[in-house]
Design a protein around this motif. Structure first.
Motif, PDB file in Angstrom:
ATOM      1  N   SER A 238      10.881 -24.103  -1.691  1.00 24.65           N
ATOM      2  CA  SER A 238      10.651 -23.144  -0.612  1.00 24.65           C
ATOM      3  C   SER A 238       9.797 -23.800   0.458  1.00 24.65           C
ATOM      4  O   SER A 238       8.727 -24.333   0.165  1.00 24.65           O
TER       5      SER A 238
ATOM      6  N   PRO B  89       6.288 -16.772   2.115  1.00 26.14           N
ATOM      7  CA  PRO B  89       7.726 -17.023   1.983  1.00 26.14           C
ATOM      8  C   PRO B  89       8.231 -18.016   3.026  1.00 26.14           C
ATOM      9  O   PRO B  89       7.554 -18.307   4.012  1.00 26.14           O
TER      10      PRO B  89
ATOM     11  N   PHE C 289      18.385 -20.083   1.862  1.00 25.36           N
ATOM     12  CA  PHE C 289      18.283 -18.702   2.316  1.00 25.36           C
ATOM     13  C   PHE C 289      17.168 -18.603   3.350  1.00 25.36           C
ATOM     14  O   PHE C 289      16.180 -19.332   3.284  1.00 25.36           O
TER      15      PHE C 289
ATOM     16  N   GLN D 176      14.831 -16.448   3.879  1.00 23.42           N
ATOM     17  CA  GLN D 176      13.484 -16.110   3.413  1.00 23.42           C
ATOM     18  C   GLN D 176      13.465 -15.865   1.908  1.00 23.42           C
ATOM     19  O   GLN D 176      14.270 -15.108   1.374  1.00 23.42           O
ATOM     20  N   GLY D 177      12.552 -16.535   1.251  1.00 26.06           N
ATOM     21  CA  GLY D 177      12.357 -16.355  -0.185  1.00 26.06           C
ATOM     22  C   GLY D 177      11.054 -17.004  -0.589  1.00 26.06           C
ATOM     23  O   GLY D 177      10.309 -17.512   0.260  1.00 26.06           O
ATOM     24  N   THR D 178      10.757 -17.006  -1.864  1.00 24.83           N
ATOM     25  CA  THR D 178       9.568 -17.688  -2.375  1.00 24.83           C
ATOM     26  C   THR D 178       9.988 -18.649  -3.476  1.00 24.83           C
ATOM     27  O   THR D 178      11.084 -18.530  -4.037  1.00 24.83           O
TER      28      THR D 178
ATOM     29  N   ARG E  60      11.019  -6.288   0.547  1.00 23.71           N
ATOM     30  CA  ARG E  60      12.419  -6.404   0.959  1.00 23.71           C
ATOM     31  C   ARG E  60      12.563  -6.162   2.448  1.00 23.71           C
ATOM     32  O   ARG E  60      11.876  -5.324   3.025  1.00 23.71           O
TER      33      ARG E  60
ATOM     34  N   LYS F  15      15.948  -9.662   6.536  1.00 23.83           N
ATOM     35  CA  LYS F  15      15.937 -11.118   6.534  1.00 23.83           C
ATOM     36  C   LYS F  15      16.156 -11.690   5.133  1.00 23.83           C
ATOM     37  O   LYS F  15      16.815 -12.723   4.967  1.00 23.83           O
ATOM     38  N   ASN F  16      15.582 -11.024   4.116  1.00 30.41           N
ATOM     39  CA  ASN F  16      15.707 -11.561   2.763  1.00 30.41           C
ATOM     40  C   ASN F  16      16.692 -10.777   1.898  1.00 30.41           C
ATOM     41  O   ASN F  16      16.729 -10.949   0.681  1.00 30.41           O
TER      42      ASN F  16
ATOM     43  N   VAL G 124      18.770 -12.726  -0.640  1.00 25.67           N
ATOM     44  CA  VAL G 124      18.003 -13.168  -1.800  1.00 25.67           C
ATOM     45  C   VAL G 124      17.840 -12.022  -2.794  1.00 25.67           C
ATOM     46  O   VAL G 124      18.040 -12.182  -4.004  1.00 25.67           O
TER      47      VAL G 124
END
Length: 211
Positions: A89, A93, A115, A117-119, A166, A169-170, A173
Motif C-alpha cells: 500500500s 490508506p 486499487f 484506496q486501501g490499506t 467505506r 473511492k474504495n 476494495v
C-alpha cells in the motif's frame, strides 16, 4: 521529508532505474510478471539493474536480523511445497494491491489491483483469503505463507476488522472484502496457514519490493 528512493524495473513496459514511484507504477501497470524493487541509493539501484531480480527480492538483510544461530537452526528452512501472499500500500490508506506466488520459484499465481484506496492490512487479508480459495479450487495440499499476523487473526475470525470507512473511492476494495468474508463463512478448508519468518528467511517471496 521522506528519504529519496530509486526504483529498478527489470521487467515492465520499460526497464531501467527511475527516481519516481509514480513513473515506476505506470511502467509496471498491466504488465504480467512485472519485476521491480526500490533501493535507497542510486548506486545500489544501478548495480542491481545489472543483475537478476531474484538476486534482490526475498533475500535476507543480515543487518535487520537479531536471531541467534541457534534460533535460525531451530526455525529451519521454509517449506517450498507452498504459496506465499503479500500486499503493498502506497500510503495508509493509499493505492493498494496484493498477490500470491509460488514460494520456491516466485512464479506469480494471482494478482489484484492496484486499487485507488486501501490499506496494507486489508490487502494482506484479501491476499490470504484469495490464496485459500485458490488452493481449494486447485485441490492443492500446499500450505500458505503470510507475513501478517493481523491477516491471520482476521481470517480466523472470518472478519476484516479494518477501521477504514467505506466510500465511493474504495468501493471496489470493500466489494472484495465482502466477498472474502462471505467465502470464509460458507467454505471450509484444510490449508495450513503459516507465519513467514522474515528475520530468518528475508522478505516473503510475494513481497512487492518497495521497502
Amino acid at each position: 521529508m521522506s528519504k529519496k528512493k530509486f526504483y529498478v524495473i527489470w521487467q515492465g513496459h520499460k526497464t531501467g532505474v527511475f527516481t519516481s514511484w509514480n513513473v515506476c507504477k505506470k511502467l509496471i501497470k498491466d504488465f504480467s510478471g512485472a519485476q521491480y524493487k526500490s533501493f535507497g541509493t542510486e548506486a545500489a539501484a544501478k548495480e542491481a539493474f545489472k543483475g537478476n531480480y531474484f538476486d534482490y527480492v526475498g533475500k535476507k538483510d543480515d543487518s535487520k536480523s537479531s536471531l541467534t544461530k541457534a534460533e535460525l537452526l531451530k526455525i529451519g528452512l521454509p517449506n517450498y511445497n507452498s504459496i506465499s501472499v503479500d500486499a503493498a500500500s502506497s500510503g495508509n490508506p493509499g493505492i493498494m494491491e496484493y498477490r500470491g506466488v509460488d514460494t520456491k520459484n516466485k512464479d506469480q499465481l494471482f494478482i489484484q489491483g492496484p486499487f485507488a484506496q486501501g490499506t496494507n492490512n486489508i490487502g494482506e487479508f484479501l491476499a490470504l483469503v484469495h490464496g485459500l480459495s485458490f488452493l481449494k479450487k486447485h485441490k492443492s495440499e500446499r500450505l500458505i505463507y503470510t507475513d501478517s499476523r493481523t491477516a491471520m487473526s482476521w481470517v480466523k475470525k472470518k472478519k476484516c476488522n479494518t477501521k477504514l470507512a467505506r466510500s465511493e473511492k474504495n468501493k471496489p476494495v470493500f466489494d472484495l472484502v465482502d466477498r472474502a468474508e462471505a467465502w470464509l463463512k460458507s467454505n471450509t478448508y484444510t490449508t495450513t496457514i503459516v507465519k513467514w519468518e522474515t528475520k530468518a528467511w528475508g522478505e516473503i517471496p510475494a513481497d512487492f519490493g518497495r521497502k
